[in-house]
Design a protein around this motif. Sequence first.
Motif, mmCIF file in Angstrom:
data_model
loop_
_atom_site.group_PDB
_atom_site.id
_atom_site.type_symbol
_atom_site.label_atom_id
_atom_site.label_comp_id
_atom_site.label_asym_id
_atom_site.label_seq_id
_atom_site.Cartn_x
_atom_site.Cartn_y
_atom_site.Cartn_z
ATOM 1 N N UNK A 49 0.808 -1.224 0.000
ATOM 2 C CA UNK A 49 0.000 0.000 0.000
ATOM 3 C C UNK A 49 0.838 1.268 0.000
ATOM 4 N N UNK A 50 2.022 1.263 0.650
ATOM 5 C CA UNK A 50 2.874 2.454 0.592
ATOM 6 C C UNK A 50 3.454 2.659 -0.805
ATOM 7 N N UNK A 51 3.847 1.556 -1.453
ATOM 8 C CA UNK A 51 4.361 1.689 -2.826
ATOM 9 C C UNK A 51 3.257 2.172 -3.761
ATOM 10 N N UNK A 52 2.023 1.712 -3.511
ATOM 11 C CA UNK A 52 0.891 2.183 -4.318
ATOM 12 C C UNK A 52 0.655 3.670 -4.108
ATOM 13 N N UNK A 53 0.742 4.122 -2.844
ATOM 14 C CA UNK A 53 0.593 5.551 -2.553
ATOM 15 C C UNK A 53 1.682 6.371 -3.231
ATOM 16 N N UNK A 54 2.927 5.862 -3.219
ATOM 17 C CA UNK A 54 4.017 6.569 -3.894
ATOM 18 C C UNK A 54 3.752 6.679 -5.394
ATOM 19 N N UNK A 55 3.184 5.623 -5.961
ATOM 20 C CA UNK A 55 2.918 5.623 -7.410
ATOM 21 C C UNK A 55 1.799 6.599 -7.764
ATOM 22 N N UNK A 56 0.667 6.499 -7.061
ATOM 23 C CA UNK A 56 -0.465 7.347 -7.442
ATOM 24 C C UNK A 56 -0.236 8.804 -7.012
ATOM 25 N N UNK A 57 0.641 9.016 -5.983
ATOM 26 C CA UNK A 57 0.951 10.393 -5.587
ATOM 27 C C UNK A 57 1.716 11.123 -6.683
ATOM 28 N N UNK A 58 2.300 10.374 -7.605
ATOM 29 C CA UNK A 58 2.977 10.980 -8.760
ATOM 30 C C UNK A 58 2.030 11.910 -9.520
ATOM 31 N N UNK A 59 0.730 11.595 -9.504
ATOM 32 C CA UNK A 59 -0.250 12.376 -10.251
ATOM 33 C C UNK A 59 -0.876 13.488 -9.412
ATOM 34 N N UNK A 80 8.035 20.472 -2.707
ATOM 35 C CA UNK A 80 8.869 20.368 -3.914
ATOM 36 C C UNK A 80 8.571 19.065 -4.664
ATOM 37 N N UNK A 81 7.283 18.767 -4.743
ATOM 38 C CA UNK A 81 6.863 17.462 -5.252
ATOM 39 C C UNK A 81 7.159 17.277 -6.739
ATOM 40 N N UNK A 82 7.216 18.374 -7.507
ATOM 41 C CA UNK A 82 7.523 18.257 -8.929
ATOM 42 C C UNK A 82 8.879 17.592 -9.141
ATOM 43 N N UNK A 83 9.787 17.798 -8.185
ATOM 44 C CA UNK A 83 11.114 17.175 -8.266
ATOM 45 C C UNK A 83 11.098 15.764 -7.680
ATOM 46 N N UNK A 84 10.550 15.619 -6.481
ATOM 47 C CA UNK A 84 10.645 14.342 -5.756
ATOM 48 C C UNK A 84 9.715 13.271 -6.303
ATOM 49 N N UNK A 92 7.978 7.720 -7.706
ATOM 50 C CA UNK A 92 7.366 6.807 -8.677
ATOM 51 C C UNK A 92 8.251 5.591 -8.926
ATOM 52 N N UNK A 93 9.535 5.817 -9.115
ATOM 53 C CA UNK A 93 10.452 4.705 -9.389
ATOM 54 C C UNK A 93 10.575 3.792 -8.172
ATOM 55 N N UNK A 94 10.703 4.385 -6.978
ATOM 56 C CA UNK A 94 10.783 3.578 -5.752
ATOM 57 C C UNK A 94 9.498 2.769 -5.564
#
Length: 421
Positions: free
Chosen positions: A301-311, A319-323, A328-330
């Motif tokens: 679920x944390x990896x899923x949150x990292x992925x969908x937070x990309x959007x 500074x989310x545009x950078x991080x 997303x890759x992690x």
Amino acid sequence: MDNLTLEQCYQILNLTEQPTLEELDHHYYKLIGEKLKSGNKDEINNLKLAYSQLREYCQNKQDNQVEKETKKYQHSLTNSLNQDLKNIGMRVKVQSFPNHLEVIIKNVKISKKLLTTKLIYDSLNHILKDTEQDVIISSIGTKNNLIWQEKIKICTGIYAHNAGKYNTEILLKEAEIKTNTYGLPIAFLIAFAINFIEPLAWFISMWVHEFGHATVAWFSGYRAMVTFAGTIISFDRSLFVYFGILILIGLTFYSGWKEQKKTTMIVCIILAIMQFILTWKTSYSTYRMLLYFGGIGGEFYLSTLLIIAFYWRLPEKFYWEFWRIFALVIGATTFWGNFTKWHRISKGKADIPWGTFWGGRGDSGGDLNVLNNEVGWSANQIINTYNTLGFICFLVIIGTYLYFLWKSNPVFRLQISRYFS
């Protein structure tokens, strides 16, 4: 004509067919020169009268022809644009002027300005050939009031190299669309490659695993410190942790409110409710179950949150545009490795990861050992639970990807509408 008929004008000027304005001017001044040389000045007045009347006739005819061609051009552009836009319920009217085109649309809100402009820009780029044309897009309200207006420049064919000089917002939107379209597939290709390097894939997913434990502890009011392949957690609840996390959520909500980022605000409300339930409404036995479940569960679920937070568009202080690229890759690396691993386990092609990193497979303090021995989950229940969680997370990722692809890409929506129409 007032004094001379059209035939008389032709006769006086020695013309047998209708000339262009340039040809008429050239022919007239040549005749005037000849009359002046021959000294025959009596016919000059007739020449002048015939010339002025014939020129007026030719000018009117040319103007009518230009107007007719302009209307035909406007009609053709209007039809072509409406053909492109009909499946998304948008209609336009095109007006042509000497130096620009004007595209008029009805009742399109300013919130849809950029997407509408992008869609018209893409359509005109396909319709107009070899042109560098200014286009003004105007949204008109029901009372013919101007809602918004935008100027763009269409550069196609031999002028296409000039496109980068104009339409900054359009090009940024195009970049966003490409990022939304290709970001996730590319991230999973990278994740696929990284998972062939097992030590690197393990190192990345290990930190997500430990943060899975820590987030359960933090949101349940317990102190937790993430270390290499381990998480140190206190045995007693701490008001400092509870209010510290709550304050951080509140500050994030405030930043989201200031920047009108609704997604951030909604997520903060959900997190605050979840924190309250885990801290004050959850029994200790349930907390322990969630704590041990949250290691591998967090890898999902944390990896899923990292992925969908990309959007997501988080407050600027993040500074989310950078991080978000790294997130997303992690996330993709961790999710892909975990998803495929538990699929292999369910097929009997891999073993359940009992034990711990430091104590080996026989360590009874391992997450799955505790779930099996103390909580009472069977091996099959563990396998089915994590596979079900992985499948749900997979659907969330795909759903988010398709939603943002649909939302941000009007051309994609148009193609889908055409396909099903």
